[in-house]
Design a protein around this motif. Structure first.
Motif, PDB file in Angstrom:
ATOM      1  N   SER A 170       0.837  -1.205   0.000  1.00 45.86           N
ATOM      2  CA  SER A 170       0.000   0.000   0.000  1.00 45.86           C
ATOM      3  C   SER A 170       0.870   1.252   0.000  1.00 45.86           C
ATOM      4  O   SER A 170       2.062   1.185   0.335  1.00 45.86           O
ATOM      5  CB  SER A 170      -0.906   0.032   1.242  1.00 45.86           C
ATOM      6  OG  SER A 170      -0.155   0.419   2.372  1.00 45.86           O
ATOM      7  N   GLY A 171       0.268   2.373  -0.350  1.00 49.38           N
ATOM      8  CA  GLY A 171       0.985   3.638  -0.322  1.00 49.38           C
ATOM      9  C   GLY A 171       1.305   4.034   1.118  1.00 49.38           C
ATOM     10  O   GLY A 171       2.363   4.585   1.418  1.00 49.38           O
ATOM     11  N   ALA A 195       4.673  -0.805  -8.140  1.00 53.31           N
ATOM     12  CA  ALA A 195       4.286   0.098  -7.052  1.00 53.31           C
ATOM     13  C   ALA A 195       3.695   1.401  -7.596  1.00 53.31           C
ATOM     14  O   ALA A 195       2.770   1.968  -7.020  1.00 53.31           O
ATOM     15  CB  ALA A 195       5.487   0.383  -6.152  1.00 53.31           C
ATOM     16  N   TYR A 249       0.819   3.483  -5.312  1.00 56.22           N
ATOM     17  CA  TYR A 249       1.445   3.679  -3.998  1.00 56.22           C
ATOM     18  C   TYR A 249       2.252   4.976  -3.986  1.00 56.22           C
ATOM     19  O   TYR A 249       2.315   5.664  -2.979  1.00 56.22           O
ATOM     20  CB  TYR A 249       2.401   2.524  -3.653  1.00 56.22           C
ATOM     21  CG  TYR A 249       1.815   1.126  -3.640  1.00 56.22           C
ATOM     22  CD1 TYR A 249       0.441   0.907  -3.666  1.00 56.22           C
ATOM     23  CD2 TYR A 249       2.659   0.018  -3.583  1.00 56.22           C
ATOM     24  CE1 TYR A 249      -0.060  -0.384  -3.661  1.00 56.22           C
ATOM     25  CE2 TYR A 249       2.152  -1.274  -3.569  1.00 56.22           C
ATOM     26  CZ  TYR A 249       0.796  -1.468  -3.619  1.00 56.22           C
ATOM     27  OH  TYR A 249       0.304  -2.739  -3.611  1.00 56.22           O
TER      28      TYR A 249
END
Ligand SMILES: Cc1cc2nc3c(=O)[nH]c(=O)nc-3n(C[C@H](O)[C@H](O)[C@H](O)COP(=O)(O)OP(=O)(O)OC[C@H]3O[C@@H](n4cnc5c(N)ncnc54)[C@H](O)[C@@H]3O)c2cc1C
Ligand SMILES: Cc1cc2nc3c(=O)[nH]c(=O)nc-3n(C[C@H](O)[C@H](O)[C@H](O)COP(=O)(O)OP(=O)(O)OC[C@H]3O[C@@H](n4cnc5c(N)ncnc54)[C@H](O)[C@@H]3O)c2cc1C
Lengths: 311, 248
Positions: free
Chosen positions: A205-206, A229, A234
């Motif tokens: 996740s970010g 990513a 993210y």
């Protein structure tokens, strides 16, 4: 014959990679001139004049160059081209946008992302994501070359070249700059950072990238990412390291939750020391890593961050 | 408005390429070939424009050997209307491809050309910019988002983030990875594509000199990196980075 280096800049300062491009130009031989085209770019021109090895800076002032639209700057470079044997620029997004346009207008080929100057007409460049190295010879009268900055040690400062005002060529009226959404960061710029911390899909996740930010800040590192990513949202696009993103070669590259696809390796395998953190001991990233650690990044990264703090 | 898209046949991105023993290039015999991934994005964008009523016809262009027809068929199966194939067994460098495309543009008069930002074999990142130069058109490179109106609004992926520009039409666009997610062709569409027309041309007929300007003297393996060691603990890692590598 002289070499013309085209400088990307923001008006106040020239990009760090201009000194790398000047180093490449110096290897080609002949007088090195630097073109600073802009609107109110006096400070950038002064900075270019201070790069060692530069014989002369050409400052072209024109409102048309304020935002560096390729259509307008290319016309200026083409006007200057007959005086030069080579036109050189760093292979960043500005160079990649501009130089092929210049080459086509001159009816010459462009050598993309040279990593070595063999002789004034012969260059080595990576192809197939760096899985092969091609040595190419240009048969054109004017050689238009972009160079990969990480392969040429930046020219030093301390020079004092003359700055000549040359005026502009106006606007072609084909394109207008509207604005930019630039990622703000206090961290060192990815392509010139001494240490880079990079995260992949494994981060999940970010939000989890905050963990890498903390580590990066302890190390004074730049922050990068894999395509996966970036695609997952993210992190912003300018974080992408790889064949189709940025090429980095820091002293230390830490790949976290990145599998090591060839497209990613293409952007970082020239790093001096590579560390990989991955839970899969078969991940290809370990084949290029000097130090690998197999395990859960969510446990290892906080531990590593703490260990560096203690230092 | 017609839209012209370029589709290049390249070694599939999953293939681990091998350099030929005689150093003249890379092994292409019995290797899986696919459409350049950036070109799939170009085709997708053009088809979406047609679906939204912004484009009237999507033409897929490819230059190279006979097998390029397969690549064009893939574009037709995705939804392009027809193909133009410039047959050539010569080594086509970006300037030559741009000149061939210009000849086709002169004939077809599209309002927009979309090409990939780079082909993943030669990694040149030149063709679109060169084509824009030859046509005297505006260029929107590394596109992340397109909006067609009076002109074309392009969001570009640049070194520091994103940049917005407004281009006069006609224009040349080069695609970046985040522009869209290309669709897969459905079986019925693959069948339909077999009936769509592909026009075959040659560089001679188009009057384009495609002689290479760059001579490839040799192609070699890159220096390989040796795998290092695995460490067991973070403490060991930090110790090595400090004392052995001297990087922290
Ligand atoms: C045209 C094209 C261009 C491309 N250009 C680029 C490019 O420029 N740059 C780039 O990076 N990629 C690029 N790619 C994509 C590339 O092929 C890979 O898909 C991508 O690099 C994968 O990213 P990743 O390693 O983050 O994800 P994955 O391959 O999914 O790997 C995730 C890794 O994280 C590990 N992991 C998961 N959870 C944990 C955990 N808790 N702890 C530790 N490890 C964990 C897994 O074991 C795995 O190895 C390109 C692809 C194409 C087709
Ligand atoms: C060692 C070596 C060996 C080579 N061997 C061969 C060979 O055997 N046969 C051969 O044909 N070429 C060969 N080439 C040439 C090489 O493939 C060309 O340089 C290439 O076609 C153009 O560069 P690029 O595709 O990277 O351009 P880029 O500018 O990166 O391409 C960008 C975009 O332009 C479009 N485009 C480019 N080329 C075409 C095309 N042909 N058709 C449709 N759209 C296109 C696509 O949209 C692509 O995404 C060789 C090159 C080298 C270095």
């Amino acid at each position: 014959m002289s070499v013309l280096v085209v400088a990307a800049h923001d008006g106040k300062t020239v990009r760090a990679n201009v000194a790398n491009a000047v180093a490449a130009a110096t290897q080609i031989g002949g007088d090195v001139h630097v073109l600073v085209a802009g609107s109110g770019a006096g400070d950038a021109a002064k900075e270019a004049a201070a790069i060692a090895g530069v014989a002369k800076v050409l400052q072209a002032e024109d409102a048309a160059y304020a935002n560096w639209m390729a259509e307008d700057v290319a016309a200026l470079v083409v006007k200057l081209a007959p005086g030069y044997g080579h036109i050189v620029m760093a292979a960043d997004n500005v160079g990649k946008n501009l130089m092929p346009r210049v080459a086509a207008l001159l009816d010459v080929a462009q050598v993309s992302e040279a990593i070595q100057i063999v002789s004034p007409d012969t260059f080595v460049r990576p192809i197939y994501a760096g899985n092969a190295m091609a040595t190419v010879q240009s048969t054109d009268k004017i050689k238009v070359v972009t160079v990969r900055p990480t392969n040429f040690k930046a020219a030093a400062g301390g020079g004092s070249a003359a700055i000549e005002q040359i005026g502009g060529a106006g606007s072609a009226g084909l394109s207008n700059y509207v604005g930019a959404e630039i990622s703000k960061s206090e961290r060192p710029e990815l392509t010139s950072a001494k240490i880079v911390v990079s995260g992949g899909r494994g981060l999940a996740s970010g939000e989890n990238f905050k963990m890498l930010e903390t580590l990066a800040d302890k190390l004074g590192a730049g922050l990068g990412a894999s395509r996966a990513a970036v695609d997952a949202g993210y992190v912003p696009n300018d974080y992408q390291v790889g064949q189709t993103g940025k090429v980095v070669a820091p002293d230390l590259y830490i790949a976290i939750g990145i599998s090591g696809a060839i497209q990613h390796l293409a952007g970082m395998k020239d790093s001096k020391t590579i560390v990989a953190i991955n839970k899969d001991e078969e991940a290809p990233i370990f084949q290029v890593a000097d130090y690998g650690i197999v395990g859960d990044l969510f446990q290892i990264v906080p531990e590593l961050t703490a260990a560096i703090e203690k230092k | 408005m017609k839209v012209l898209v370029a589709v290049k046949r390249v070694i599939d991105y999953n293939v681990k390429i091998r350099v030929k023993a005689d150093k003249t290039g890379v092994e292409t015999a019995n290797v899986k070939m696919s459409m350049n991934p950036f070109d799939e994005i170009a085709v997708e964008e053009a088809i979406r424009m047609k679906e939204k009523g912004k484009a009237t016809e999507v033409i897929a262009f490819s230059a190279g050997p006979a097998q390029c027809q397969e690549t064009i068929r893939t574009a037709l199966a995705m939804g392009a209307d027809r193909g133009v194939h410039v047959l050539s067994d010569a080594e086509l460098q970006p300037l030559a491809v741009a000149k061939l495309m210009k000849a086709v543009v002169d004939k077809e008069q599209p309002g927009l050309v979309i090409v990939g930002k780079q082909a993943i074999d030669d990694d040149s990142n030149q063709t679109g910019q060169m084509l824009a130069a030859l046509l005297g058109w505006s260029q929107g490179t590394f596109a992340n988002k397109l909006e067609i109106g009076e002109g074309v609004a392009v969001k570009r992926e640049v070194d520091g983030g994103l940049e917005n520009v407004m281009l006069k039409l006609p224009a040349v666009i080069t695609t970046d990875l985040r522009l869209n997610e290309p669709r897969y062709a459905s079986l019925p569409n693959i069948m339909k594509a077999k009936k769509k027309p592909i026009e075959q041309l040659t560089s001679e007929a188009l009057g384009v000199d495609v002689a290479p300007r760059l001579k490839t003297l040799k192609v070699e393996e890159p220096p390989t990196r040796k795998a290092g060691i695995k460490v067991k603990t973070v403490a060991e890692l930090v110790e090595k980075l400090k004392n052995e590598a001297g990087v922290i």
